[in-house]
Design an enzyme around this catalytic site. Structure first.
Site, PDB file in Angstrom:
ATOM      1  N   HIS A 232       0.802  -1.226   0.000  1.00  0.00           N
ATOM      2  CA  HIS A 232       0.000   0.000   0.000  1.00  0.00           C
ATOM      3  C   HIS A 232       0.833   1.274   0.000  1.00  0.00           C
ATOM      4  O   HIS A 232       0.620   2.158  -0.806  1.00  0.00           O
ATOM      5  CB  HIS A 232      -0.939  -0.008   1.199  1.00  0.00           C
ATOM      6  CG  HIS A 232      -1.800   1.202   1.305  1.00  0.00           C
ATOM      7  ND1 HIS A 232      -2.949   1.356   0.580  1.00  0.00           N
ATOM      8  CD2 HIS A 232      -1.672   2.335   2.050  1.00  0.00           C
ATOM      9  CE1 HIS A 232      -3.500   2.522   0.862  1.00  0.00           C
ATOM     10  NE2 HIS A 232      -2.752   3.132   1.763  1.00  0.00           N
ATOM     11  N   GLU A 273      -4.347  -3.975   9.481  1.00  0.00           N
ATOM     12  CA  GLU A 273      -4.541  -3.078   8.344  1.00  0.00           C
ATOM     13  C   GLU A 273      -3.499  -1.952   8.302  1.00  0.00           C
ATOM     14  O   GLU A 273      -3.805  -0.785   8.498  1.00  0.00           O
ATOM     15  CB  GLU A 273      -5.954  -2.500   8.336  1.00  0.00           C
ATOM     16  CG  GLU A 273      -7.027  -3.551   8.188  1.00  0.00           C
ATOM     17  CD  GLU A 273      -8.399  -2.955   7.917  1.00  0.00           C
ATOM     18  OE1 GLU A 273      -8.513  -2.130   7.000  1.00  0.00           O
ATOM     19  OE2 GLU A 273      -9.339  -3.314   8.647  1.00  0.00           O
ATOM     20  N   HIS A 275      -1.252   0.923   6.938  1.00  0.00           N
ATOM     21  CA  HIS A 275      -1.357   1.859   5.808  1.00  0.00           C
ATOM     22  C   HIS A 275      -0.077   2.685   5.700  1.00  0.00           C
ATOM     23  O   HIS A 275       0.954   2.174   5.316  1.00  0.00           O
ATOM     24  CB  HIS A 275      -2.607   2.719   5.965  1.00  0.00           C
ATOM     25  CG  HIS A 275      -3.868   1.989   5.652  1.00  0.00           C
ATOM     26  ND1 HIS A 275      -4.209   1.617   4.381  1.00  0.00           N
ATOM     27  CD2 HIS A 275      -4.869   1.542   6.453  1.00  0.00           C
ATOM     28  CE1 HIS A 275      -5.364   0.975   4.395  1.00  0.00           C
ATOM     29  NE2 HIS A 275      -5.788   0.908   5.647  1.00  0.00           N
ATOM     30  N   GLU A 290      -4.819   0.774  10.930  1.00  0.00           N
ATOM     31  CA  GLU A 290      -6.188   1.294  10.884  1.00  0.00           C
ATOM     32  C   GLU A 290      -7.035   0.885  12.081  1.00  0.00           C
ATOM     33  O   GLU A 290      -8.086   1.462  12.331  1.00  0.00           O
ATOM     34  CB  GLU A 290      -6.866   0.894   9.573  1.00  0.00           C
ATOM     35  CG  GLU A 290      -8.120   1.722   9.300  1.00  0.00           C
ATOM     36  CD  GLU A 290      -8.647   1.585   7.901  1.00  0.00           C
ATOM     37  OE1 GLU A 290      -9.828   1.912   7.711  1.00  0.00           O
ATOM     38  OE2 GLU A 290      -7.900   1.165   7.001  1.00  0.00           O
TER      39      GLU A 290
END
Length: 299
Positions: A232, A273, A275, A290
């Site tokens: 990401h 998660e 990022h 996240e």
């Protein structure tokens, strides 16, 4: 290649689980600044562990990417209400509407001209904002390209990813644009950074690869061991000469050397998660998770 456990790692809760820490950067005050995309807040974490969250004027504005500006303030995109935000290190916030309605600003970076440059996901444009809030927009020669992250290159231009055009873009400070298609179909690049070697490094979330583009225009692609990991974000690490990147679907943090050698590290919390990430003032790698936490990988 099997993944490895993370060495010397610490997780810190900085918000409620649903807040969505997303972008993160090192501020001019030596603290970590991060966005809470679901709460409409900007957070600050000092290296002694103290953190505070500053609410914005709209809880649904969707702050995404954050970067230090040339004016010693923090600048960030507000993707849901289509504004560019500014916050002083004292927590005082202002914002500026982007002229094109529904543009969806996302990536933002300081340019070599003393302005901030940002991408517009929905309108095929690149924007430039001065520190007094004056905005200029430049149209791209593509339709539906979904401009995403952006960085300042070693050549004095701005480089950005075109997620749906599967390409990199380059724009000069005068507004001249060129497009560079990637070799892999459906690569879907997102994160991008200027590497310690002066090249442009980027992640291909669709193809599960890390890419490198030299200033000579040559593109290299390095497949991840897990092609479904959905890398990401990416940031340079000048101490190693390589780059660190997040694997959103793989729940891992990865490192790639200048030669393309990849090492992956499992994160301790399942489905965290990961990022945005940044190299902090203490030399650690800081990652926005996240689920309401920041992760610190000490050197």
């Amino acid at each position: 290649m099997p993944s490895s456990p993370l060495p010397s790692i610490q997780e810190m809760s900085v918000a409620r689980r649903e807040s969505g820490p997303y972008g993160i950067t090192q501020g001019p005050d030596g603290a970590l600044w991060f966005t809470l995309v679901h709460d409409g807040q900007i957070g600050r974490l000092s290296l002694d562990g103290h953190h505070v969250c500053h609410p914005l004027d709209s809880p649904s504005c969707g702050p995404c990417i954050i970067t230090p500006g040339p004016d010693r303030a923090l600048w960030f995109t507000r993707s849901r209400d289509h504004r560019i935000g500014r916050m002083t290190t004292d927590g005082e916030a202002t914002s500026f509407p982007v002229p094109t309605p529904g543009c969806g600003p996302f990536g933002i970076t300081s340019g070599p001209d003393g302005a901030l440059w940002f991408t517009e996901m929905h309108t095929d444009k690149i924007g430039r904002i001065t520190t007094d809030g004056s905005i200029t927009e430049f149209s791209l020669p593509t339709k539906g390209a979904f401009a995403s992250a952006i960085t300042s290159g070693a050549d004095g231009a701005l480089w950005f990813t075109l997620n749906q055009a599967h390409a990199l873009g380059r724009i000069t400070v005068e507004g001249d644009v060129s497009i560079h298609p990637l070799p892999t179909p459906a690569a879907a690049p997102v994160g991008i950074t200027r590497g310690a070697d002066g090249a442009i490094w980027f992640v291909e979330i669709g193809a599960g690869q890390i890419g490198r583009m030299g200033m000579d225009g040559r593109i290299q692609e390095f497949p991840l061991p897990d092609r479904l990991a959905k890398p990401h974000a990416i940031t340079a690490d000048p101490t190693t000469g390589g780059c660190w990147f997040t694997e959103w679907a793989g729940n891992r943090l990865g490192h790639i050397t200048p030669a393309g050698e990849i090492q992956e590290y499992d994160l301790p919390t399942p489905a965290s998660e990961p990022h945005g990430l940044v190299r902090g003032p203490d030399g650690s790698i800081w990652v926005a998770l996240e689920l309401g936490k920041l992760l610190c990988l000490a050197p």
